[in-house]
Design an enzyme around this catalytic site. Structure first.
Site, PDB file in Angstrom:
ATOM      1  N   SER A 157     -23.341 -39.137  13.047  1.00 58.65           N
ATOM      2  CA  SER A 157     -23.278 -40.561  12.719  1.00 58.65           C
ATOM      3  C   SER A 157     -21.844 -41.019  12.426  1.00 58.65           C
ATOM      4  O   SER A 157     -21.109 -40.370  11.678  1.00 58.65           O
ATOM      5  CB  SER A 157     -24.151 -40.849  11.493  1.00 58.65           C
ATOM      6  OG  SER A 157     -23.993 -42.199  11.125  1.00 58.65           O
ATOM      7  N   THR A 168     -31.463 -43.402  10.785  1.00 64.03           N
ATOM      8  CA  THR A 168     -31.349 -43.064  12.190  1.00 64.03           C
ATOM      9  C   THR A 168     -32.451 -42.071  12.545  1.00 64.03           C
ATOM     10  O   THR A 168     -33.319 -41.766  11.727  1.00 64.03           O
ATOM     11  CB  THR A 168     -29.897 -42.593  12.517  1.00 64.03           C
ATOM     12  OG1 THR A 168     -29.806 -42.407  13.927  1.00 64.03           O
ATOM     13  CG2 THR A 168     -29.494 -41.320  11.797  1.00 64.03           C
ATOM     14  N   LYS A 185     -36.824 -43.825  11.743  1.00 62.87           N
ATOM     15  CA  LYS A 185     -36.859 -45.295  11.797  1.00 62.87           C
ATOM     16  C   LYS A 185     -38.268 -45.880  11.707  1.00 62.87           C
ATOM     17  O   LYS A 185     -38.440 -47.003  11.230  1.00 62.87           O
ATOM     18  CB  LYS A 185     -36.175 -45.795  13.080  1.00 62.87           C
ATOM     19  CG  LYS A 185     -34.664 -45.733  13.030  1.00 62.87           C
ATOM     20  CD  LYS A 185     -34.052 -46.393  14.250  1.00 62.87           C
ATOM     21  CE  LYS A 185     -32.541 -46.422  14.158  1.00 62.87           C
ATOM     22  NZ  LYS A 185     -31.910 -47.138  15.267  1.00 62.87           N
ATOM     23  N   ASP A 229     -30.455 -53.756  14.464  1.00 62.90           N
ATOM     24  CA  ASP A 229     -30.066 -53.318  15.816  1.00 62.90           C
ATOM     25  C   ASP A 229     -30.146 -54.454  16.833  1.00 62.90           C
ATOM     26  O   ASP A 229     -29.295 -54.558  17.720  1.00 62.90           O
ATOM     27  CB  ASP A 229     -30.955 -52.159  16.293  1.00 62.90           C
ATOM     28  CG  ASP A 229     -30.541 -50.819  15.701  1.00 62.90           C
ATOM     29  OD1 ASP A 229     -29.382 -50.684  15.273  1.00 62.90           O
ATOM     30  OD2 ASP A 229     -31.392 -49.907  15.670  1.00 62.90           O
ATOM     31  N   GLY A 272     -35.607 -46.742  29.679  1.00 61.08           N
ATOM     32  CA  GLY A 272     -35.985 -45.994  28.489  1.00 61.08           C
ATOM     33  C   GLY A 272     -36.915 -46.815  27.618  1.00 61.08           C
ATOM     34  O   GLY A 272     -36.926 -48.058  27.682  1.00 61.08           O
ATOM     35  N   ASN A 273     -37.722 -46.098  26.828  1.00 61.58           N
ATOM     36  CA  ASN A 273     -38.661 -46.813  25.957  1.00 61.58           C
ATOM     37  C   ASN A 273     -38.768 -46.143  24.600  1.00 61.58           C
ATOM     38  O   ASN A 273     -39.845 -46.020  24.023  1.00 61.58           O
ATOM     39  CB  ASN A 273     -40.046 -46.956  26.619  1.00 61.58           C
ATOM     40  CG  ASN A 273     -40.441 -45.692  27.337  1.00 61.58           C
ATOM     41  OD1 ASN A 273     -40.583 -44.651  26.700  1.00 61.58           O
ATOM     42  ND2 ASN A 273     -40.561 -45.755  28.644  1.00 61.58           N
ATOM     43  N   GLY A 292     -36.724 -45.779  20.547  1.00 67.37           N
ATOM     44  CA  GLY A 292     -36.484 -46.689  19.427  1.00 67.37           C
ATOM     45  C   GLY A 292     -35.501 -47.802  19.745  1.00 67.37           C
ATOM     46  O   GLY A 292     -35.748 -48.969  19.414  1.00 67.37           O
ATOM     47  N   ALA A 293     -34.403 -47.475  20.404  1.00 66.12           N
ATOM     48  CA  ALA A 293     -33.393 -48.506  20.688  1.00 66.12           C
ATOM     49  C   ALA A 293     -33.945 -49.523  21.691  1.00 66.12           C
ATOM     50  O   ALA A 293     -33.660 -50.723  21.580  1.00 66.12           O
ATOM     51  CB  ALA A 293     -32.125 -47.854  21.221  1.00 66.12           C
ATOM     52  N   GLY A 296     -21.816 -49.814  24.006  1.00 67.11           N
ATOM     53  CA  GLY A 296     -22.564 -49.908  22.752  1.00 67.11           C
ATOM     54  C   GLY A 296     -21.718 -50.001  21.501  1.00 67.11           C
ATOM     55  O   GLY A 296     -22.265 -50.066  20.395  1.00 67.11           O
TER      56      GLY A 296
HETATM   57  P1  NAP Z   1     -34.974 -42.219  21.677  1.00 68.92           P
HETATM   58  O1  NAP Z   1     -35.871 -42.929  20.729  1.00 68.92           O
HETATM   59  O2  NAP Z   1     -34.944 -40.724  21.706  1.00 68.92           O
HETATM   60  O3  NAP Z   1     -35.347 -42.762  23.163  1.00 68.92           O
HETATM   61  C1  NAP Z   1     -34.689 -42.285  24.309  1.00 68.92           C
HETATM   62  C2  NAP Z   1     -35.379 -42.826  25.563  1.00 68.92           C
HETATM   63  O4  NAP Z   1     -34.652 -42.346  26.689  1.00 68.92           O
HETATM   64  C3  NAP Z   1     -36.817 -42.336  25.731  1.00 68.92           C
HETATM   65  O5  NAP Z   1     -37.580 -43.343  26.358  1.00 68.92           O
HETATM   66  C4  NAP Z   1     -36.633 -41.145  26.679  1.00 68.92           C
HETATM   67  O6  NAP Z   1     -37.754 -40.856  27.464  1.00 68.92           O
HETATM   68  C5  NAP Z   1     -35.536 -41.645  27.571  1.00 68.92           C
HETATM   69  N1  NAP Z   1     -34.834 -40.555  28.224  1.00 68.92           N
HETATM   70  C6  NAP Z   1     -34.245 -39.498  27.632  1.00 68.92           C
HETATM   71  N2  NAP Z   1     -33.689 -38.699  28.574  1.00 68.92           N
HETATM   72  C7  NAP Z   1     -33.979 -39.271  29.779  1.00 68.92           C
HETATM   73  C8  NAP Z   1     -33.683 -38.908  31.125  1.00 68.92           C
HETATM   74  N3  NAP Z   1     -32.996 -37.792  31.413  1.00 68.92           N
HETATM   75  N4  NAP Z   1     -34.110 -39.727  32.096  1.00 68.92           N
HETATM   76  C9  NAP Z   1     -34.807 -40.841  31.807  1.00 68.92           C
HETATM   77  N5  NAP Z   1     -35.122 -41.242  30.553  1.00 68.92           N
HETATM   78  C10 NAP Z   1     -34.693 -40.443  29.549  1.00 68.92           C
HETATM   79  O7  NAP Z   1     -33.461 -42.660  21.461  1.00 68.92           O
HETATM   80  P2  NAP Z   1     -32.948 -44.108  20.997  1.00 68.92           P
HETATM   81  O8  NAP Z   1     -32.790 -44.139  19.534  1.00 68.92           O
HETATM   82  O9  NAP Z   1     -33.760 -45.127  21.654  1.00 68.92           O
HETATM   83  O10 NAP Z   1     -31.448 -44.084  21.592  1.00 68.92           O
HETATM   84  C11 NAP Z   1     -31.211 -44.234  22.977  1.00 68.92           C
HETATM   85  C12 NAP Z   1     -29.708 -44.367  23.213  1.00 68.92           C
HETATM   86  O11 NAP Z   1     -29.221 -45.561  22.591  1.00 68.92           O
HETATM   87  C13 NAP Z   1     -28.894 -43.210  22.624  1.00 68.92           C
HETATM   88  O12 NAP Z   1     -27.851 -42.897  23.503  1.00 68.92           O
HETATM   89  C14 NAP Z   1     -28.316 -43.806  21.344  1.00 68.92           C
HETATM   90  O13 NAP Z   1     -27.083 -43.210  20.979  1.00 68.92           O
HETATM   91  C15 NAP Z   1     -28.100 -45.244  21.771  1.00 68.92           C
HETATM   92  N6  NAP Z   1     -28.101 -46.173  20.619  1.00 68.92           N
HETATM   93  C16 NAP Z   1     -26.975 -46.912  20.412  1.00 68.92           C
HETATM   94  C17 NAP Z   1     -26.943 -47.810  19.359  1.00 68.92           C
HETATM   95  C18 NAP Z   1     -25.704 -48.615  19.123  1.00 68.92           C
HETATM   96  O14 NAP Z   1     -25.531 -49.173  18.023  1.00 68.92           O
HETATM   97  N7  NAP Z   1     -24.835 -48.761  20.111  1.00 68.92           N
HETATM   98  C19 NAP Z   1     -28.046 -47.949  18.506  1.00 68.92           C
HETATM   99  C20 NAP Z   1     -29.186 -47.166  18.759  1.00 68.92           C
HETATM  100  C21 NAP Z   1     -29.196 -46.278  19.824  1.00 68.92           C
HETATM  101  P3  NAP Z   1     -38.789 -39.692  27.017  1.00 68.92           P
HETATM  102  O15 NAP Z   1     -39.493 -40.238  25.812  1.00 68.92           O
HETATM  103  O16 NAP Z   1     -39.632 -39.526  28.203  1.00 68.92           O
HETATM  104  O17 NAP Z   1     -37.940 -38.495  26.661  1.00 68.92           O
END
Ligand code: NAP
Length: 306
Positions: free
Chosen positions: A20, A77, A81, A117, A148-149, A151-152, A270
């Site tokens: 983080s 995080t 969440k 967020d 993607g689906n 948390g973000a 981001g």
């Molecule tokens: P998460 O809850 O783990 O969700 C990740 C998503 O990506 C899931 O739908 C997952 O699918 C999919 N995914 C993972 N690997 C994949 C692949 N190889 N091909 C296709 N889909 C894939 O994570 P999150 O919290 O949503 O975070 C997602 C991204 O956003 C991260 O990189 C995080 O660092 C970034 N983020 C940035 C901010 C910011 O402030 N800029 C804030 C929050 C998050 P499955 O469920 O099928 O694995």
């Protein structure tokens, strides 16, 4: 930063939490405010922000401990969440809509939660106005496509609804998770009405109609910096001038955003979302404007970006 007997604690919980950037960004902000307000000792923002690695099975104990030590507030995080929600006394409408909390504070009636967020995600889009917004010409015309689906992606869906997007499409690789994602918006019919989910192989038909594409997967994140969720050929299906937004902030730019720039798209990473969601949280805790420039520059310095 000055730590005295009157210092209040803030922090971030996650598991793991070492990655983080929030402690760096928030402590720089607090140190700046202390320096700026140094003469007015009474109003000195006296806080320190710490990382707390909390195993999922210890979450309830951790919150009880935070109550006992009168922690002022904390960020949340992965993976807490959603799990935090039943442990809070009240959550905001935006957190209810998203189904996740990233910011908690202690009030008179206990622990309150919200989600900053979506606000953070919107900030760089709202900064695009007038002539800089070419495709789409207005947000009410826009079709958003979210990769993607997790948390973000949930915050992005809520934010796209807030922008007024005409259509919001969510693409995912797991049919079960996609179906669950779609069903989870039933409590917000205004969002459910605009949202459609589809498998990854629907992308070629969706992309030419897309005005805003968002990478909400971790694909391309450090250290796998040569990965992208899309091929060059897929990226070329998007309209030149459309917006490609990657939630990832390291590396800068990601492969996805390099492809986007090569295809004539407007690229947003981001980092600003990270800064703005953090600034919104800090303002809740300290009840005064956050030094957004200091927070942004601290991260840029750390990431060695001019
Ligand atoms: P998460 O809850 O783990 O969700 C990740 C998503 O990506 C899931 O739908 C997952 O699918 C999919 N995914 C993972 N690997 C994949 C692949 N190889 N091909 C296709 N889909 C894939 O994570 P999150 O919290 O949503 O975070 C997602 C991204 O956003 C991260 O990189 C995080 O660092 C970034 N983020 C940035 C901010 C910011 O402030 N800029 C804030 C929050 C998050 P499955 O469920 O099928 O694995």
């Amino acid at each position: 930063m000055v730590i005295t007997g009157k210092t209040h604690l803030l922090g971030v919980i996650g598991y793991p939490v070492e990655h983080s950037f929030s402690p760096l960004m928030h402590n720089a902000a607090i140190a700046h405010l202390q320096q700026e307000k140094g003469a007015e000792k009474e109003n000195l923002p006296n806080y320190a922000y710490l990382p707390f690695p909390i195993q999922p099975e210890r979450l309830k104990d951790a919150i009880a401990g935070f109550t006992a030590i009168a922690l002022k507030g904390f960020n949340i995080t992965i993976p807490h969440k959603q799990a935090i929600i039943p442990l809070l006394d009240d959550i905001s409408d935006v957190a209810k809509a998203i189904g996740a909390v990233n910011t908690v504070w202690r009030g008179e009636k206990g622990w309150h939660g919200t989600n900053t967020d979506a606000f953070g995600f919107l900030a760089p889009l709202e900064a695009l106005s007038g002539s800089s917004l070419t495709v789409p010409k207005s947000w009410t015309d826009a079709r958003a496509l979210i990769l993607g689906n997790g948390g973000a992606a949930r915050a992005v869906v809520a934010a796209c609804q807030q922008l007024g997007c005409r259509k919001i499409s969510g693409v995912g690789r797991s049919p079960d998770k996609l179906a669950h994602f779609a069903e989870s918006w039933a409590h917000t019919p205004h969002i459910a009405a605009k949202l459609q989910v589809m498998p990854w192989d629907a992308l070629p038909t969706q992309m030419p109609k897309t005005d805003l594409i968002v990478n909400a997967t971790p694909v391309g994140m450090h250290p796998k910096i040569n990965d992208s969720p899309l091929s060059d050929d897929e990226m070329a299906l998007l309209k030149p001038g459309a917006i490609a937004y990657d939630l990832i902030y390291t590396p800068r730019p990601t492969k996805f955003l390099q492809q986007a720039t090569a295809a004539g798209l407007l690229a947003i990473d981001g980092l600003e979302m990270l800064v703005q969601q953090g600034a919104a949280a800090l303002e809740i805790w300290i009840n005064q404007p956050a030094p957004v420039k200091v927070m942004r520059q601290t991260l840029l310095n750390y990431l060695k970006t001019p």
